[in-house]
Design a protein around this motif. Structure first.
Motif, PDB file in Angstrom:
ATOM      1  N   THR A  60      52.154  73.915  36.011  1.00 44.78           N
ATOM      2  CA  THR A  60      51.002  73.114  36.410  1.00 44.78           C
ATOM      3  C   THR A  60      50.933  72.926  37.919  1.00 44.78           C
ATOM      4  N   GLY A  61      52.059  72.597  38.532  1.00 44.59           N
ATOM      5  CA  GLY A  61      52.080  72.398  39.975  1.00 44.59           C
ATOM      6  C   GLY A  61      51.755  73.666  40.747  1.00 44.59           C
ATOM      7  N   GLN A  62      52.225  74.800  40.254  1.00 43.28           N
ATOM      8  CA  GLN A  62      51.928  76.079  40.908  1.00 43.28           C
ATOM      9  C   GLN A  62      50.433  76.395  40.831  1.00 43.28           C
ATOM     10  N   LEU A  63      49.858  76.188  39.657  1.00 41.13           N
ATOM     11  CA  LEU A  63      48.432  76.463  39.478  1.00 41.13           C
ATOM     12  C   LEU A  63      47.588  75.543  40.347  1.00 41.13           C
ATOM     13  N   TYR A  64      47.994  74.289  40.444  1.00 37.44           N
ATOM     14  CA  TYR A  64      47.284  73.346  41.301  1.00 37.44           C
ATOM     15  C   TYR A  64      47.322  73.823  42.761  1.00 37.44           C
ATOM     16  N   ALA A  65      48.493  74.285  43.195  1.00 37.58           N
ATOM     17  CA  ALA A  65      48.625  74.781  44.565  1.00 37.58           C
ATOM     18  C   ALA A  65      47.713  75.980  44.799  1.00 37.58           C
ATOM     19  N   GLN A  66      47.596  76.847  43.799  1.00 41.67           N
ATOM     20  CA  GLN A  66      46.705  78.004  43.928  1.00 41.67           C
ATOM     21  C   GLN A  66      45.255  77.566  44.087  1.00 41.67           C
ATOM     22  N   SER A  78      45.839  71.967  31.875  1.00 42.61           N
ATOM     23  CA  SER A  78      47.067  71.483  32.490  1.00 42.61           C
ATOM     24  C   SER A  78      48.107  71.100  31.436  1.00 42.61           C
ATOM     25  N   ALA A  79      49.356  70.910  31.887  1.00 42.18           N
ATOM     26  CA  ALA A  79      50.402  70.412  31.000  1.00 42.18           C
ATOM     27  C   ALA A  79      50.593  68.912  31.178  1.00 42.18           C
ATOM     28  N   THR A  83      47.253  65.712  36.858  1.00 46.72           N
ATOM     29  CA  THR A  83      46.736  66.740  37.760  1.00 46.72           C
ATOM     30  C   THR A  83      45.232  66.957  37.585  1.00 46.72           C
ATOM     31  N   PRO A  84      44.716  67.088  36.356  1.00 46.72           N
ATOM     32  CA  PRO A  84      43.261  67.167  36.208  1.00 46.72           C
ATOM     33  C   PRO A  84      42.542  65.929  36.746  1.00 46.72           C
ATOM     34  N   ALA A  85      43.145  64.748  36.572  1.00 45.54           N
ATOM     35  CA  ALA A  85      42.538  63.523  37.099  1.00 45.54           C
ATOM     36  C   ALA A  85      42.481  63.571  38.631  1.00 45.54           C
ATOM     37  N   LYS A  86      43.531  64.121  39.239  1.00 40.72           N
ATOM     38  CA  LYS A  86      43.557  64.247  40.697  1.00 40.72           C
ATOM     39  C   LYS A  86      42.491  65.230  41.176  1.00 40.72           C
ATOM     40  N   LEU A  87      42.338  66.324  40.457  1.00 35.33           N
ATOM     41  CA  LEU A  87      41.303  67.294  40.829  1.00 35.33           C
ATOM     42  C   LEU A  87      39.915  66.669  40.736  1.00 35.33           C
ATOM     43  N   GLN A 214      48.296  66.636  27.590  1.00 34.24           N
ATOM     44  CA  GLN A 214      47.775  67.781  28.315  1.00 34.24           C
ATOM     45  C   GLN A 214      46.244  67.735  28.365  1.00 34.24           C
ATOM     46  N   ASP A 215      45.718  67.659  29.568  1.00 31.13           N
ATOM     47  CA  ASP A 215      44.274  67.541  29.756  1.00 31.13           C
ATOM     48  C   ASP A 215      43.662  68.834  30.297  1.00 31.13           C
ATOM     49  N   ALA A 216      42.415  69.045  29.937  1.00 34.03           N
ATOM     50  CA  ALA A 216      41.618  70.151  30.474  1.00 34.03           C
ATOM     51  C   ALA A 216      40.508  69.573  31.333  1.00 34.03           C
ATOM     52  N   VAL A 217      40.079  70.357  32.323  1.00 37.25           N
ATOM     53  CA  VAL A 217      38.971  69.917  33.171  1.00 37.25           C
ATOM     54  C   VAL A 217      38.165  71.135  33.611  1.00 37.25           C
ATOM     55  N   LEU A 218      36.859  70.959  33.668  1.00 36.14           N
ATOM     56  CA  LEU A 218      35.973  71.979  34.213  1.00 36.14           C
ATOM     57  C   LEU A 218      36.007  71.868  35.725  1.00 36.14           C
TER      58      LEU A 218
END
Length: 251
Positions: A60-66, A78-79, A83-87, A214-218
């Motif tokens: 998750t952290g790697q994907l966020y960095a990308q 996400s796992a 992270t989705p909330a932060k995005l 685990q959350d998903a976000v558009l």
């Protein structure tokens, strides 16, 4: 004004039409623990919609960095929930699109049949050489593993035996290849339809770590992509739910 109205109508039509004639592509960033169910869901979605799914898997952290470096993802599975909330808070996720698609389970697994007896006895005995975990800084399942070790009072005892992978997929590889006798992995990686696929395991009680929600976000890039909207709808439907649950997740 006429041009603006025409474009609005055209966009609306794209979202309402989903036949193969309007087939598109959706690029999805997916937490590594969800690899197997995602592959099954993608196949079912492609048959259903005619759209194509292009998935990238990682911690998750790697994907966020990308994403911070401009990776062209439409959706993020996400796992974790944070992270989705932060995005979303950063304006990179579409507000109102975020939802929990799965709640994960952590498993201590060995590739050797009979090595684990369905309990934490081998872990507490501490007679192994190496214990694999995902990096707790980038992978929520790795963080959950450290919480389990802390709850069992084993953090210091196993510190020098930890083999850390960048993602939960790498942690699984360490154990499957024999480089570690056992490791903390996601249930979805070693179980299907309630049955252990190989080796031996201890299903970690959920009370020993924080819930793996685990959350998903558009994402903003996918906001006007009909294939992305269609996939989000499909992910919340009955067919996807059955696949998700077959890999040991709840919702």
């Amino acid at each position: 004004m006429r041009l603006a109205n025409s474009r609005a109508v055209f966009t609306a039509l794209l979202f309402t039409l989903s036949s193969p004639l309007q087939a598109g592509e959706v690029q999805v960033a997916v937490a590594a623990n969800f690899t197997a169910p995602m592959q099954a869901i993608a196949q079912a979605f492609e048959r259903h919609s005619g759209h194509q799914v292009v998935a990238a898997y990682g911690a998750t952290g790697q994907l966020y960095a990308q994403m911070q470096h401009g990776a062209p993802f439409d959706l993020f599975l996400s796992a974790d929930a944070s992270t989705p909330a932060k995005l979303e808070a950063q304006g990179q996720g579409v507000r109102g699109s975020r939802f929990t698609y799965a709640i994960g389970r952590l498993v201590l697994w060995s590739a050797t049949p009979g090595y684990l007896d369905g309990s934490d006895a081998v872990l507490k005995a501490n007679q192994f050489r190496y214990l694999a975990i995902a990096d707790p800084k980038t992978a929520p399942y790795g963080l959950a593993a450290t919480q389990v070790l802390a709850q069992l009072g084993l953090t210091e005892a196993v510190q020098n035996k930890l083999v850390t992978g960048q993602s939960i997929g790498k942690a699984l590889h360490f154990v499957a290849s024999g480089n570690a006798e056992l490791g903390f992995v996601a249930m979805s990686q070693v179980y299907q339809d309630g049955q252990l696929k190989s080796g031996s395991a201890w299903v970690v009680p959920a009370a020993l770590h924080a819930p793996i929600k685990q959350d998903a976000v558009l994402l903003e890039k996918g906001a006007d992509n009909p294939a992305a909207a269609a996939f989000l709808t499909f992910l919340q439907g009955e067919q996807a739910t059955k696949i998700i649950q077959s890999y040991g997740y709840s919702r």
